[in-house]
Design a protein around this motif. Structure first.
Motif, mmCIF file in Angstrom:
data_model
loop_
_atom_site.group_PDB
_atom_site.id
_atom_site.type_symbol
_atom_site.label_atom_id
_atom_site.label_comp_id
_atom_site.label_asym_id
_atom_site.label_seq_id
_atom_site.Cartn_x
_atom_site.Cartn_y
_atom_site.Cartn_z
ATOM 1 N N MET A 173 13.405 -5.049 -20.411
ATOM 2 C CA MET A 173 12.819 -6.365 -20.654
ATOM 3 C C MET A 173 13.831 -7.145 -21.493
ATOM 4 S SD MET A 173 8.942 -5.014 -21.379
ATOM 5 C CE MET A 173 8.310 -6.612 -21.836
ATOM 6 N N LEU A 174 14.455 -8.122 -20.853
ATOM 7 C CA LEU A 174 15.599 -8.801 -21.473
ATOM 8 C C LEU A 174 15.228 -10.219 -21.892
ATOM 9 C CD1 LEU A 174 18.677 -8.636 -22.116
ATOM 10 C CD2 LEU A 174 19.089 -9.527 -19.823
ATOM 11 N N SER A 175 15.184 -10.451 -23.213
ATOM 12 C CA SER A 175 14.942 -11.807 -23.716
ATOM 13 C C SER A 175 16.306 -12.416 -23.991
ATOM 14 C CB SER A 175 14.114 -11.723 -24.990
ATOM 15 O OG SER A 175 14.902 -11.181 -26.018
ATOM 16 N N PHE A 179 11.356 -13.034 -18.536
ATOM 17 C CA PHE A 179 10.199 -13.914 -18.351
ATOM 18 C C PHE A 179 10.579 -15.331 -18.739
ATOM 19 C CE2 PHE A 179 8.643 -9.695 -18.523
ATOM 20 C CZ PHE A 179 7.590 -9.694 -17.622
ATOM 21 N N GLN A 205 5.388 -6.079 -33.564
ATOM 22 C CA GLN A 205 6.070 -4.775 -33.542
ATOM 23 C C GLN A 205 5.575 -3.833 -34.642
ATOM 24 O OE1 GLN A 205 10.343 -5.453 -32.966
ATOM 25 N NE2 GLN A 205 9.868 -7.119 -31.581
ATOM 26 N N GLN A 240 9.616 -5.277 -37.249
ATOM 27 C CA GLN A 240 10.513 -6.438 -37.284
ATOM 28 C C GLN A 240 9.759 -7.763 -37.216
ATOM 29 O OE1 GLN A 240 13.264 -7.918 -34.077
ATOM 30 N NE2 GLN A 240 14.690 -6.574 -35.125
ATOM 31 N N ARG A 297 2.557 -10.215 -24.553
ATOM 32 C CA ARG A 297 3.303 -8.957 -24.450
ATOM 33 C C ARG A 297 2.659 -8.001 -23.446
ATOM 34 N NH1 ARG A 297 6.942 -10.113 -26.264
ATOM 35 N NH2 ARG A 297 7.764 -10.175 -28.357
ATOM 36 N N GLY A 301 17.387 -12.821 -26.968
ATOM 37 C CA GLY A 301 17.682 -12.527 -28.375
ATOM 38 C C GLY A 301 18.818 -11.534 -28.555
ATOM 39 N N ILE A 302 18.937 -11.058 -29.784
ATOM 40 C CA ILE A 302 20.021 -10.132 -30.121
ATOM 41 C C ILE A 302 19.668 -8.707 -29.693
ATOM 42 C CG2 ILE A 302 21.240 -9.069 -32.089
ATOM 43 C CD1 ILE A 302 20.791 -11.757 -33.576
ATOM 44 N N ASP A 303 18.383 -8.373 -29.777
ATOM 45 C CA ASP A 303 17.993 -6.963 -29.678
ATOM 46 C C ASP A 303 18.013 -6.388 -28.263
ATOM 47 O OD1 ASP A 303 17.501 -7.251 -32.375
ATOM 48 O OD2 ASP A 303 15.401 -7.736 -32.075
ATOM 49 N N SER A 304 17.399 -7.095 -27.332
ATOM 50 C CA SER A 304 17.209 -6.436 -26.030
ATOM 51 C C SER A 304 18.520 -6.134 -25.281
ATOM 52 C CB SER A 304 16.204 -7.192 -25.156
ATOM 53 O OG SER A 304 16.398 -8.564 -25.204
ATOM 54 N N GLY A 327 13.573 -4.088 -26.689
ATOM 55 C CA GLY A 327 14.401 -4.176 -27.891
ATOM 56 C C GLY A 327 13.563 -4.173 -29.159
ATOM 57 N N ASP A 355 13.067 -18.909 -26.398
ATOM 58 C CA ASP A 355 12.497 -17.869 -25.542
ATOM 59 C C ASP A 355 11.029 -18.217 -25.325
ATOM 60 O OD1 ASP A 355 12.834 -15.158 -24.342
ATOM 61 O OD2 ASP A 355 11.156 -14.725 -25.666
ATOM 62 N N CYS A 366 8.588 -16.502 -25.719
ATOM 63 C CA CYS A 366 7.720 -15.920 -26.747
ATOM 64 C C CYS A 366 7.404 -16.923 -27.841
ATOM 65 C CB CYS A 366 8.398 -14.730 -27.405
ATOM 66 S SG CYS A 366 8.461 -13.342 -26.337
HETATM 67 P P1 ATP Z 1 15.077 -9.950 -28.950
HETATM 68 O O1 ATP Z 1 16.102 -10.168 -29.980
HETATM 69 O O2 ATP Z 1 15.525 -8.966 -27.917
HETATM 70 O O3 ATP Z 1 14.613 -11.237 -28.345
HETATM 71 P P2 ATP Z 1 12.956 -9.996 -30.808
HETATM 72 O O4 ATP Z 1 13.224 -9.339 -32.075
HETATM 73 O O5 ATP Z 1 13.088 -11.471 -30.719
HETATM 74 O O6 ATP Z 1 13.847 -9.304 -29.677
HETATM 75 P P3 ATP Z 1 10.379 -10.184 -29.625
HETATM 76 O O7 ATP Z 1 10.614 -11.604 -29.254
HETATM 77 O O8 ATP Z 1 9.161 -9.801 -30.352
HETATM 78 O O9 ATP Z 1 11.533 -9.528 -30.444
HETATM 79 O O10 ATP Z 1 10.466 -9.321 -28.317
HETATM 80 C C1 ATP Z 1 10.363 -7.919 -28.348
HETATM 81 C C2 ATP Z 1 10.894 -7.379 -27.045
HETATM 82 O O11 ATP Z 1 10.105 -7.885 -25.949
HETATM 83 C C3 ATP Z 1 12.307 -7.844 -26.744
HETATM 84 O O12 ATP Z 1 13.280 -7.037 -27.359
HETATM 85 C C4 ATP Z 1 12.335 -7.745 -25.237
HETATM 86 O O13 ATP Z 1 12.538 -6.398 -24.837
HETATM 87 C C5 ATP Z 1 10.923 -8.165 -24.852
HETATM 88 N N1 ATP Z 1 10.899 -9.617 -24.563
HETATM 89 C C6 ATP Z 1 10.623 -10.622 -25.386
HETATM 90 N N2 ATP Z 1 10.709 -11.818 -24.762
HETATM 91 C C7 ATP Z 1 11.060 -11.549 -23.486
HETATM 92 C C8 ATP Z 1 11.314 -12.336 -22.318
HETATM 93 N N3 ATP Z 1 11.240 -13.653 -22.343
HETATM 94 N N4 ATP Z 1 11.649 -11.704 -21.188
HETATM 95 C C9 ATP Z 1 11.752 -10.351 -21.146
HETATM 96 N N5 ATP Z 1 11.519 -9.565 -22.197
HETATM 97 C C10 ATP Z 1 11.174 -10.141 -23.359
#
Ligand code: ATP
Ligand code: MG
Length: 405
Positions: A195-197, A221, A308, A304, A277, A199-202, A299, A356, A358
């Motif tokens: 699941m790739l957003s 997404f 989470q 965090q 989610r 952000g930095i983590d995924s 991610g 994003d 989210c």
């Molecule tokens: P990231 O840095 O990867 O965005 P985050 O710390 O911002 O992570 P969240 O936004 O809570 O954390 O998202 C948690 C996880 O949910 C993400 O690491 C990713 O795996 C998944 N995720 C979040 N937004 C999306 C998206 N738009 N599409 C796909 N996966 C998502």
């Protein structure tokens, strides 16, 4: 034919016992696929070491322009192939001591001229070679000293180490090896759906699981028009960057606007984030199952953000019915994640300021400890299956083929 070679040492796969053949063949096929984009190379595996040699000459005009040579480019690629623990450029010669001595002094002339102290380390993989390792080191060391009289031997902390390896067919000479990418060959553990957003983590999570041998599909997404085309492009770019290590990545973009609007209009705002989610997980699992993928990857890192917490993780875990959710960052601090993100080259893209989905409609006070019955009560107001099906059907797939676009 270029007479320099690359020597790559296999990591964990050397321990694989009966499965070793399978791992080695995946590793070689990944490496060959990778090098094909650079030029024509031969890759042979023997005694847990892969030897890469270049089968073509550098075009003279490229060298004049100071462009990296075919070997430079191949070496750079090799350092990003999972399954190798170390890499080094070397030259080979027939297994005769005088030839080995000459080769060491000639091939390593430059680093030896710069160094003040040195030592020689020898390995004898071919036990039929008549000289034991200490004697090889002593002979080569004496020869090097005769050619570079400014040098002194320092066996504890030398500026430069000459390595000699006597192997089955040839002897090799080289300097210190570089650490390579480690891990297991991509695909040797199966397929995973990241699941790739943006952000930095995924992206880091995808890299880490590819390193454990998963071929990675990425699902993003996207809530158009709330999140724009540039946001989508940014995530595609991140998927490509992960592909510098993971190889080919199949990139899925899920239209998520309708789900989010329905959640906003129907459910209590404090549950919005966690319900979002849960839909993401259901949709990702459906895509994963259609691809014979064996897991979901996120991610997430414990504590965090509001979603989470342990309760948040439970709320998403229990909607994945058939596949495990792998969370390689779960125990890592943000700064450790950032350090990996910088190392693999995703950080600069991750911090580009595109929203994003989210962040959309997200409540001021999200529930940090959502209770399952409350979530189920909210979802009872919705046609969950229908929304999941609609999103899956609208999903667009882009095949990101490493090195070909
Ligand atoms: P990231 O840095 O990867 O965005 P985050 O710390 O911002 O992570 P969240 O936004 O809570 O954390 O998202 C948690 C996880 O949910 C993400 O690491 C990713 O795996 C998944 N995720 C979040 N937004 C999306 C998206 N738009 N599409 C796909 N996966 C998502
Ligand atoms: Mg995010």
């Amino acid at each position: 034919m270029n007479d320099e070679l690359i020597l790559l040492k296999c990591g964990e796969i050397s321990l694989k016992g009966l499965n070793r053949r399978r791992f080695e063949s995946i590793l070689l096929s990944n490496l060959r696929h990778r090098l094909r984009r650079v030029g024509s190379f031969s890759c042979q595996i023997l005694q847990s070491t892969v030897t890469v040699s270049c089968l073509e000459q550098d075009p003279p005009e490229a060298l004049l322009l100071g462009a990296p040579s075919l070997m430079d480019r191949a070496y750079d690629e090799c350092l990003r192939v999972f399954g190798f623990v170390s890499a080094v450029r070397a030259r080979g010669c027939p297994k005769e001591l005088p030839l080995i001595c000459e080769l060491a002094a000639e091939y390593l002339r430059e680093p030896l001229s710069r160094a003040r102290t040195f030592k020689v380390e020898s390995k004898r993989a071919d036990k039929s070679f008549p000289y034991p390792s200490p004697q090889i080191s002593a002979e080569v060391g004496a020869f090097v000293l005769s050619r570079f009289p400014h040098l002194k031997v320092d066996v504890h902390n030398p500026d430069f180490t000459v390595h000699v390896e006597v192997r089955d067919h040839l002897a090799f000479v080289h300097g210190d090896a570089d650490p390579a990418a480690g891990g297991l060959p991509v695909s040797s553990s199966g397929r995973g759906t990241l699941m790739l957003s943006g952000g930095i983590d995924s992206p880091v999570a995808g890299y880490l699981m590819a390193r454990r041998g998963l071929r990675v599909d990425a699902v993003h997404f996207h809530s158009f028009p709330y999140t724009g085309e540039r946001a989508r492009q940014k995530v595609e770019e991140l998927a490509r960057l992960v592909g510098r290590y993971a190889g080919d990545v199949d990139f899925f973009v899920v239209p998520f606007t309708h789900v989010q609007e329905v959640l906003r209009d129907t459910c209590s705002p404090e549950y919005f984030t966690i319900l979002t989610r849960r839909f993401m997980v259901r949709i990702t699992e459906a895509i994963a199952l259609s691809r014979e993928s064996g897991c979901l990857i996120t991610g997430e890192s414990l504590g965090q953000v509001a979603s989470q917490t342990l309760e948040g993780l439970l709320a998403t875990n229990c909607v994945a019915q058939r596949l495990p959710i792998l969370r390689p960052l779960i125990g890592m601090d943000k700064e450790d994640i950032v350090a990996i993100s910088r190392k693999i080259g995703t950080f600069e893209t991750s911090i580009e300021p595109y929203e994003d989905c989210c962040a959309l409609f997200s409540p001021k006070h999200p529930k940090t400890k959502p209770k399952l019955p409350e979530l189920e009560r909210e979802e009872a107001k919705l046609d969950v299956e229908g929304l999941v099906r609609e999103a899956v059907e609208g999903t667009q797939l882009t095949l990101l083929r490493y090195g070909r676009d």
